[in-house]
Motif scaffolding. Structure first.
Motif, PDB file in Angstrom:
ATOM      1  N   UNK A   1       7.715 -18.802  42.813  1.00 38.58           N
ATOM      2  CA  UNK A   1       8.576 -18.831  41.646  1.00 38.58           C
ATOM      3  C   UNK A   1       8.824 -20.281  41.225  1.00 38.58           C
ATOM      4  N   UNK A   2       8.887 -21.156  42.182  1.00 35.92           N
ATOM      5  CA  UNK A   2       9.082 -22.567  41.848  1.00 35.92           C
ATOM      6  C   UNK A   2       7.879 -23.108  41.084  1.00 35.92           C
ATOM      7  N   UNK A   3       6.702 -22.586  41.380  1.00 35.10           N
ATOM      8  CA  UNK A   3       5.488 -22.999  40.666  1.00 35.10           C
ATOM      9  C   UNK A   3       5.581 -22.623  39.181  1.00 35.10           C
ATOM     10  N   UNK A   4       6.131 -21.440  38.890  1.00 37.98           N
ATOM     11  CA  UNK A   4       6.301 -21.032  37.493  1.00 37.98           C
ATOM     12  C   UNK A   4       7.294 -21.938  36.780  1.00 37.98           C
ATOM     13  N   UNK A   5       8.342 -22.318  37.483  1.00 38.29           N
ATOM     14  CA  UNK A   5       9.342 -23.216  36.908  1.00 38.29           C
ATOM     15  C   UNK A   5       8.708 -24.542  36.524  1.00 38.29           C
ATOM     16  N   UNK A   6       7.916 -25.099  37.429  1.00 36.11           N
ATOM     17  CA  UNK A   6       7.245 -26.371  37.148  1.00 36.11           C
ATOM     18  C   UNK A   6       6.274 -26.216  35.989  1.00 36.11           C
ATOM     19  N   UNK A   7       5.569 -25.083  35.917  1.00 37.83           N
ATOM     20  CA  UNK A   7       4.642 -24.842  34.809  1.00 37.83           C
ATOM     21  C   UNK A   7       5.376 -24.822  33.470  1.00 37.83           C
ATOM     22  N   UNK A   8       6.509 -24.137  33.400  1.00 42.71           N
ATOM     23  CA  UNK A   8       7.254 -24.076  32.151  1.00 42.71           C
ATOM     24  C   UNK A   8       7.874 -25.423  31.786  1.00 42.71           C
ATOM     25  N   UNK A   9       8.278 -26.213  32.778  1.00 42.95           N
ATOM     26  CA  UNK A   9       8.809 -27.539  32.488  1.00 42.95           C
ATOM     27  C   UNK A   9       7.715 -28.428  31.898  1.00 42.95           C
ATOM     28  N   UNK A  10       6.524 -28.382  32.477  1.00 38.36           N
ATOM     29  CA  UNK A  10       5.407 -29.166  31.947  1.00 38.36           C
ATOM     30  C   UNK A  10       5.057 -28.710  30.537  1.00 38.36           C
TER      31      UNK A  10
END
Length: 53
Positions: A1-10
């Motif tokens: 889930x943290x990976x999705x967060x980083x993807x959306x931030x980028x």
């Protein structure tokens, strides 16, 4: 889930740089929600964690 967060931030950063304010705001909002869900699940897993018998 943290990976999705980083993807959306980028995605939000790239959209903001390119001038797509609405998309950037939407992606940042999604990233914020996912981050708080991740933090809540992480804290719950720390509290309930594996207990040795």
């Amino acid at each position: 889930m943290l990976r999705w967060t980083i993807t959306f931030i980028i995605l939000a950063i790239i959209a903001g740089v390119l001038g797509f304010g609405g998309i950037a705001a939407g992606a940042a909002g999604i990233a914020k929600v996912l981050f708080f869900i991740f933090i809540a699940l992480f804290v719950i897993s720390l509290i309930t964690g594996r207990k040795k018998i």
